[in-house]
Design an enzyme around this catalytic site. Structure first.
Site, PDB file in Angstrom:
ATOM      1  N   HIS A 149      28.827  -7.341  31.413  1.00 21.15           N
ATOM      2  CA  HIS A 149      27.503  -6.742  31.227  1.00 21.15           C
ATOM      3  C   HIS A 149      27.605  -5.306  30.741  1.00 21.15           C
ATOM      4  CE1 HIS A 149      23.539  -5.136  32.167  1.00 21.15           C
ATOM      5  NE2 HIS A 149      23.128  -6.371  32.049  1.00 21.15           N
ATOM      6  N   HIS A 173      10.054  -9.064  37.213  1.00 22.60           N
ATOM      7  CA  HIS A 173      11.312  -9.791  37.379  1.00 22.60           C
ATOM      8  C   HIS A 173      11.142 -11.023  38.263  1.00 22.60           C
ATOM      9  CE1 HIS A 173      13.579  -5.728  36.706  1.00 22.60           C
ATOM     10  NE2 HIS A 173      12.953  -6.168  35.642  1.00 22.60           N
ATOM     11  N   ARG A 246       3.113   1.119  25.619  1.00 15.33           N
ATOM     12  CA  ARG A 246       4.480   0.710  25.968  1.00 15.33           C
ATOM     13  C   ARG A 246       4.944   1.589  27.119  1.00 15.33           C
ATOM     14  NH1 ARG A 246       8.378  -1.530  27.891  1.00 15.33           N
ATOM     15  NH2 ARG A 246      10.311  -2.016  26.762  1.00 15.33           N
ATOM     16  N   CYS A 295       6.524   0.729  18.105  1.00 13.05           N
ATOM     17  CA  CYS A 295       7.547   0.278  19.042  1.00 13.05           C
ATOM     18  C   CYS A 295       8.713  -0.340  18.275  1.00 13.05           C
ATOM     19  CB  CYS A 295       6.946  -0.745  20.000  1.00 13.05           C
ATOM     20  SG  CYS A 295       8.137  -1.422  21.180  1.00 13.05           S
ATOM     21  N   TYR A 430      17.517  -0.245  22.353  1.00 11.90           N
ATOM     22  CA  TYR A 430      16.996   0.263  21.081  1.00 11.90           C
ATOM     23  C   TYR A 430      18.119   0.523  20.075  1.00 11.90           C
ATOM     24  CZ  TYR A 430      12.663   0.633  23.673  1.00 11.90           C
ATOM     25  OH  TYR A 430      11.557   0.330  24.432  1.00 11.90           O
TER      26      TYR A 430
END
Length: 577
Positions: A149, A173, A246, A295, A430
């Site tokens: 990860h 979540h 956002r 975004c 991003y």
């Protein structure tokens, strides 16, 4: 001021403490473990004593949720490529079911599994000993996933502890899919007296602002929403209430009387610092700039049609154009003796924080911040009105031509540094990669953080699937086009026959007299497409900017695992009545 790396204990900041957190950090002897997946090394001394367990429970537990969730989603996507989990558990239509799933995950005793004390769990806080976490009454072994990860350092902060406090904050979540997947890692039950409760935690969502009903939520907590695409082409300046939202974290409540913006210049051995009250900023010379904010995941939903992606399924409306007013960042930094260079960076930190008081953060090159034609401002007004809470009240940074994630809201601190921001959103999000890069091979360090956005366009009206009448043998198509970095859109082409013939749209509303390289706003366009009753048409649009950059034809060729910079041709299918 104490470093932001110092963790604030107690609980997630209450609404009265949000702004004060900049100055009221509580020192904690928390030992943040880090894991280097390339070497398998584990740094930071941790013991398995009760005191170590207590410290971990109080602090590190809160951060694993996001990082662990990322990997869980990715694994699920790879195992079940037919599904995309982009819908929030907090969707009101699923709320009862979601609460039932959460309750089951928290309270279900697995009689086929052993019972562990938290002291036992705390011993498993390293790759060598195994990496365990708890959720409700369950104990889970995630050892095999951590090395793969990209956010392994954050996962390790909660090794040997509970993820409940973090998921209390990020309630999206708690979906059936994620909870079911988490259960596949379950190895035991936690002693009843050791279960971590979130009942005594303040509800960080209790003071969320009211939003206009026209906004379509992608998630409720944190709130992320966009308006219908047809609304975007109604006006050159997007109404504040219709501007996409956002948020990465709960919206902070700010006491304007207590608000301060701190600026630290760390380019030499001696740091220069200065604080500005809200009224101090308003006394400085005003500057207004009209700029589009988009975004990085705009139109991700279309890219998801190629294959699944981790992220919000944004349509074409995670974008808006507004007139922003504030003070030039360059003027503020010059007054502090800052001189531009080509290698330094400017960090922005928001007042929105996660449960460990880590703020949302991002950075831009110092050269952009200091460029008098770059028009970077510390904005306090939007379309002539004070910023509302969803859009960064009282102050946000506006970085024209740059991806929305660098336009940090609720600005609390600015740092001029020789290094790029170490924020998760700068380093491990991003960024875009090859279509062949997956979550097993991705190296976030190998790609630069997105700054300028690529040229794009979107058809906003009619909508995909609409049935409409032709008028005088034509249908009218409307949309927007924009290019990052200040590039001017010079043309929008449309076709309804698969590219055999093209029609050039009329650029109806454009930004004028800015000079080349300073076109920060979108262009709104209209085109008339020949159409006859009974026809089924697929209409495509593509924009071209003044550097003759154009949109790629398909999302297949630009697919990336984060679903960012999605700028392929915009396509709709319509039926002519």
């Amino acid at each position: 001021m104490l470093s932001r790396s110092v963790i604030q204990l107690s609980r997630f900041p209450s609404k009265s403490a949000v702004v004060q957190q900049q100055h009221r950090w509580l020192k904690v002897n928390s030992r943040a473990a880090s894991y280097d997946s390339s070497t398998g090394s584990h740094d930071g001394s941790q013991d398995a004593s009760s005191s170590s367990s207590s410290s971990l429970l109080s602090t590190a537990a809160t951060i694993v949720g996001g990082s662990l969730l990322t990997y869980l989603i990715v694994k699920k996507l790879k195992d079940d490529s037919a599904k995309v989990y982009a819908k929030a558990a907090t969707d009101s239509s699923n709320a009862p079911s979601a609460q039932k799933d959460i309750s089951k995950a928290h309270n279900e005793l697995r009689r086929d599994l052993p019972v562990y004390a938290m002291e036992d769990v705390a011993k498993h806080n390293s790759p060598q000993a195994g990496i365990w976490v708890t959720y409700g009454i369950g104990v889970y072994d995630i050892t095999s996933f951590v090395p793969q990860h990209p956010g392994s350092d954050k996962v390790m902060l909660a090794a040997g502890s509970a993820i409940d406090p973090f998921w209390h904050i990020f309630q999206q979540h708690n979906t059936k899919e994620i909870l079911t997947l988490l259960d596949t890692f379950r190895i035991g039950n936690l002693k009843e007296e050791d279960v971590i409760s979130t009942k005594d935690q303040a509800n960080p969502w209790a003071a969320e602002p009211k939003r206009h009903a026209i906004l379509k939520p992608a998630t409720q907590r944190p709130f992320n929403a966009e308006p219908p695409a047809s609304v975007l082409v109604d006006a050159f300046l997007t109404p504040n209430e219709f501007f996409y939202v956002r948020n990465h974290l709960p919206v902070p409540e700010v006491d304007i009387k207590e608000y301060e913006l701190e600026i630290d210049v760390e380019l030499t051995a001696k740091t220069k610092s200065k604080s500005f009250k809200y009224d101090d900023l308003r006394k400085l010379p005003k500057h207004t700039v009209t700029a589009t904010i988009m975004c990085g995941g705009n139109r991700r939903g279309e890219m998801m049609e190629v294959k699944p992606i981790k992220g919000l399924a944004w349509g074409p409306s995670a974008v808006g154009n507004a007139q922003w007013t504030g003070v030039r960042l360059a003027d503020v930094l010059k007054a502090m003796g800052v001189v531009s260079d080509e290698t330094s960076h400017v960090h922005f930190e928001g007042l929105d924080t996660d449960p460990t008081s880590t703020p949302y953060g991002a950075s831009i090159p110092l050269s952009k911040a200091m460029d008098p034609r770059g028009d970077v401002i510390l904005a306090y007004e939007m379309n002539g009105q004070p910023l509302n809470r969803d859009h960064g009240y009282p102050v946000r940074v506006i970085v024209p031509g740059v991806v929305g994630s660098r336009n940090v809201k609720w600005l609390g601190r600015i740092v001029v540094s020789k290094e790029e921001s170490g924020s998760h959103w700068q380093q491990n999000d991003y960024k875009s990669f090859s279509p062949s890069t997956d979550w097993d091979t991705v190296d976030f360090k190998s790609a630069p953080a997105i700054q300028h956005m690529p040229v794009t366009s979107a058809i906003c009206a009619p909508a995909n699937g609409d049935k409409l009448k032709s008028e005088d043998g034509y249908i009218t198509v409307k949309g927007y086009a924009w290019s990052g970095g200040g590039q001017e859109v010079i043309r929008v082409d449309l076709t309804a026959d698969g590219g055999k013939t093209w029609i050039v749209a009329d650029l109806d509303q454009v930004e004028k007299n800015t000079g080349r390289g300073r076109h920060w706003s979108w262009s709104l366009w209209t085109a008339k497409i020949p159409a006859k009753a009974g026809q089924k048409l697929e209409v495509w649009s593509r924009a071209v900017d003044d550097s003759y950059n154009s949109q790629p034809e398909t999302f297949k060729n630009i697919w990336n695992l984060r679903g960012v910079v999605g700028n392929a041709y915009s396509r709709i299918k319509v039926e002519v009545k």
